[in-house]
Design an enzyme around this catalytic site. Sequence first.
Site, mmCIF file in Angstrom:
data_model
loop_
_atom_site.group_PDB
_atom_site.id
_atom_site.type_symbol
_atom_site.label_atom_id
_atom_site.label_comp_id
_atom_site.label_asym_id
_atom_site.label_seq_id
_atom_site.Cartn_x
_atom_site.Cartn_y
_atom_site.Cartn_z
ATOM 1 N N GLU A 1 -0.634 -2.671 -8.386
ATOM 2 C CA GLU A 1 0.464 -2.332 -9.326
ATOM 3 C C GLU A 1 0.336 -2.950 -10.735
ATOM 4 O O GLU A 1 0.444 -4.181 -10.822
ATOM 5 C CB GLU A 1 1.761 -2.969 -8.554
ATOM 6 C CG GLU A 1 2.031 -2.093 -7.285
ATOM 7 C CD GLU A 1 3.493 -2.686 -6.859
ATOM 8 O OE1 GLU A 1 4.188 -3.343 -7.612
ATOM 9 O OE2 GLU A 1 3.798 -2.878 -5.668
ATOM 10 N N GLU B 1 3.524 -7.133 -0.536
ATOM 11 C CA GLU B 1 3.750 -8.405 -1.283
ATOM 12 C C GLU B 1 4.302 -9.475 -0.232
ATOM 13 O O GLU B 1 5.175 -10.175 -0.645
ATOM 14 C CB GLU B 1 4.774 -8.014 -2.605
ATOM 15 C CG GLU B 1 4.234 -7.515 -3.476
ATOM 16 C CD GLU B 1 5.082 -7.503 -5.131
ATOM 17 O OE1 GLU B 1 6.078 -7.747 -4.757
ATOM 18 O OE2 GLU B 1 4.436 -7.306 -5.972
#
Length: 853
Positions: free
Chosen positions: A257, A188
Site C-alpha cells: 500500500e 496489518e
Amino acid sequence: MAATARLLPAGAAAPALLLLLCLAGGTRATNVTYDHRALVIDGVRRVLVSGSIHYPRSTPDMWPGIIQKAKDGGLDVIETYVFWDIHEPVRGQYDFEGRKDLAAFVKAVADAGLYVHLRIGPYVCAEWNYGGFPLWLHFIPGIKFRTDNEPFKTEMQRFTAKVVDTMKGAGLYASQGGPIILSQIENEYGNIDSAYGAPGKAYMRWAAGMAVSLDTGVPWVMCQQTDAPDPLINTCNGFYCDQFTPNSDAKPKMWTENWSGWFLSFGGAVPYRPVEDLAFAVARFYQRGGTFQNYYMYHGGTNLDRSSGGPFIATSYDYDAPIDEYGLVRQPKWGHLRDVHKAIKLCEPALIATDPSYTSLGPNAEAAVYKTGSVCAAFLANIDGQSDKTVTFNGRMYRLPAWSVSILPDCKNVVLNTAQINSQVTSLEMRYLESSNLASDGSFITPELAISGWSYAIEPVGITKDNALTKAGLMEQINTTADASDFLWYSTSFTVKGDEPYLNGSQSNLVVNSLGHVLQVYINGKIAGSAQGSASSSLISWQKPIELVPGKNKIDLLSATVGLSNYGAFFDLVGAGITGPVKLSGTNGALDLSSAEWTYQIGLRGEDLHLYDPSEASPEWVSANAYPINQPLIWYKTKFTPPAGDDPVAIDFTGMGKGEAWVNGQSIGRYWPTNLAPQSGCVNSCNYRGNYNSNKCLKKCGQPSQTLYHVPRSFLQPGSNDLVLFEQFGGDPSKISFVIRQTGSVCAQVSEAHPAQVDSWNSSQQQRYGPALRLECPKDGQVISSIKFASFGTPSGTCGSYRHGECSSTQTLSVVQEACIGVSSCSVPVSSTYFGNPCTGVTKSLAVEAACS
Ligand code: GAL
C-alpha cells in the site's frame, strides 16, 4: 487513443509491455515463486507495478475502462480486497452477483492482460463498514475477532476457503493459467497484535498456516507483519517504504500500500498528495531494492450503499488516486506516474540482475547502482526537503531538484526526474445541467435534463412498528440493530405533576450522552435539537433546557450510525448509540432516565415499506404542488431523464441536509453536504518537498466535505428514472442539481531543463532529442480545436490561469498552432531552435493551454 498525431520530430516508439498471459480455458499454468530480489514468474524475476481497484466501489460496466486506463498507466497488477460482508450477508448465503462478481472482475483484469493480487483478508480495513466483516459474525456465541478463538477461526477459514475455491473453480490462479499471482491473508495485524497478547501471535501463525494449506499454488503475503512466518512474505504499507526490509533474505522487498492520497471523512477537509512526492516515494523504493509496489488506491471509487466504514467515512472514496472517483484519468498524476513506470521498466534488466550498491553523493544525496555484466542502471536521489543540489556521479554532473530522484537506465543519461513533470495536465470540470425550460434570459430552451415535481412521505417520529421492543435501561445500538439500518429509536415517557425537583418552572435541562454517531432529540413529537460526533471522536453530549407539559411527556431519541468502525484493536467492539446517562435536571434535583423503560425501534418505517424502491407502489407518498421543506425525517421522490452522452453523472446535494439517496432503487450512498470541514488546516499550494502525511495537503477548509455524489451510469435507464431521498435533518430538494464530469482544458508546461519524454529513450542512440511538450485530447474522436495560451519563456500560473512572464517568444502561439490544431495529439520541442531565444542566460519553459472538441 490518438487518431492522428503530429510529432515534431518523431520520437522513438515506446517499448511494448510484454505481458503474455495464458488464460483459463486455454491453457498453460504460470509458475509464481519468489527469491530475495523479486517475484519470479515462470522462472524470471519481475519488477512489477500494481494498483488497488476495489470492484464494489465501481460498477461492472466501469471495470474494463478503469482496468484499461490502469494498463495504459503502466500497471502490471491489480490489487483488490475481498469484501466478506457483501459476499455473505447472511451466514451461509453467498452473493457473487453484479458489483459483487469477484470472478468477473478478476477475469476483466485477465482480459486486459494484467495480473491480480487478491487480498482476501478477510479482515480488510479499507474504510469499509466493520472492516469488511459481516455483522452476523459478531453474534456467534463465544466469538472473539482476530485472535486465537475457535469460533472466529472456523468462520474465517470457511470464508477464505470459499473464496479460494471460487477462484479455483473459475481457473483464476496463475497455477491454473489464470491471472492471480499473489494473495494476502489478514491485514496489518502486526500494527495492533500486541493488544491481543500471546493468543494474537498464535492466531497470526494459524492464519498463515491456514492460508498456505489452501494450496493456491501462488505466494501469500501478510502486510505490516514483521514476524510473518515462512513462506509468507511480510510486506510494507505506508507513504514511503524505501527503508523497509523483509524478515528474511529469501524474501523480496514488496510494498502493498503506497497511499496515493488519503480518504475523506464527513466533516473533514479533502486530502491530496502531490504527484512529485508520490513519484519520489516510488522511485526511492525501486532505488533501494524494491521490486513490487502497489498504489492504494489507483482508482478509489465510491462507497455505495451503506458500505463506508467509520465512523464518518464519506461516500466519495476518490483518494486523490491517479484515476478519479468517476473513472477519468487525473492529470498530471496519472501521466507522470506512467512516465515513472516506463523509466523504472527501462531499468528492469539491471534491477532483476543484481542488488543495488549505494554511494553517498554528499549530505542527503545518494546513488544506487545496479550493475552486473553488461547491464547498469542508477538512481540518484536528493532527499533534502529544501535545497536543489548538483552532484557528481561517475565523473558527470547532475542537477537534482530537492526531494527528487533521477533515473538513469544506462548509468549515464537521465530518462526522468521525479520532480520534473512532462505529462499534460487536464482540468476536470463539473458541468451543471440545465433542468428548466427557461434560459436565464427568459427564452424557452430544451432542457438537458427533465425533472418532474417532488412527492413526499413523512417518516413518523418515534415508535410506529409493531415489533418494537421494550426493556429497562439503555441498549447499545450495534448489538440491537445488527446494522440492519443506520437508525435506532429510543423512546420513553414519564408523567409530570408540576412540582418535580427536576423542573425549573415548566422547563428542565435534558442531557443525552451517546457513543454516537448522530443524535436527534424529540420532545413530545417536536424536534428539540440534534448533535453529531466526528471522525476523531464520535461521542455526543447534548444538553438543552426543554419544555415539559403537565401529564404525560414523551422523549424520542433517534440515534444514527454513519459507517461502523473499521480499524484498530477490538474495533468490532466499539459501540454506538445512547448508552447514557439520559438525565433531566433542575435546580432542586434530577431525574435519571437511564434505567427507565425504553422502547426500541430498529430502522425507519419507510425502510420497512421499501420507500426507496419505486417499483413498489406505496400509499405513503403524497403528490402535491407544494411539499414540506427544511423539515426533518421526510422522504422525497421525483423522476428525471438521464443526461445524454456517456460522461459520468453526479448529483450536487447542496440544499439538502443529511440522508441517503437511491436511483432506481439502488443506493448511491449517504449524502451529507451540510457537514463542513474545519476552517483551518488547509494550504493554498502544498509543497511536495519533505515527508508527506495525511494532514499535510488538505483543501476545501470551511466548505462541505462532499457536495457531489456519483450516480454510476449503469444505475440509469433510458426514459424515466426515479430518485428517492431520505432526508434526516431537513433540506429543499428543489435545490439539488445534476452534473456531468468532463475534461476541460488540456495543458502542459515543460522546461528546457527537463529530460526528454521518457518514451523517446533509445539505448543505442544515447543522446536523445531534448524535452518536448505533448498534448493529447482525452476522448476518442476529439481534435485540438484551439490554443488558448502558449508562451515560451518564463510563463507562470497553472492550467486555466497561465500568464506570460517578462521573457516570452512572440512566435510561440503560431508555432504551437501549426503543430497542434486539427490533430488529436501533438508534440512540440521545448527549445529556442523552434521558438527563437527570447532571453539568454535564463532557463525557459513552454506552457500551453489547448481546447479539444
Ligand atoms: C491501511 C489499511 C487499508 C486502508 C488504509 C487507509 O492501514 O490497510 O485498508 O484502510 O490504511 O486508507
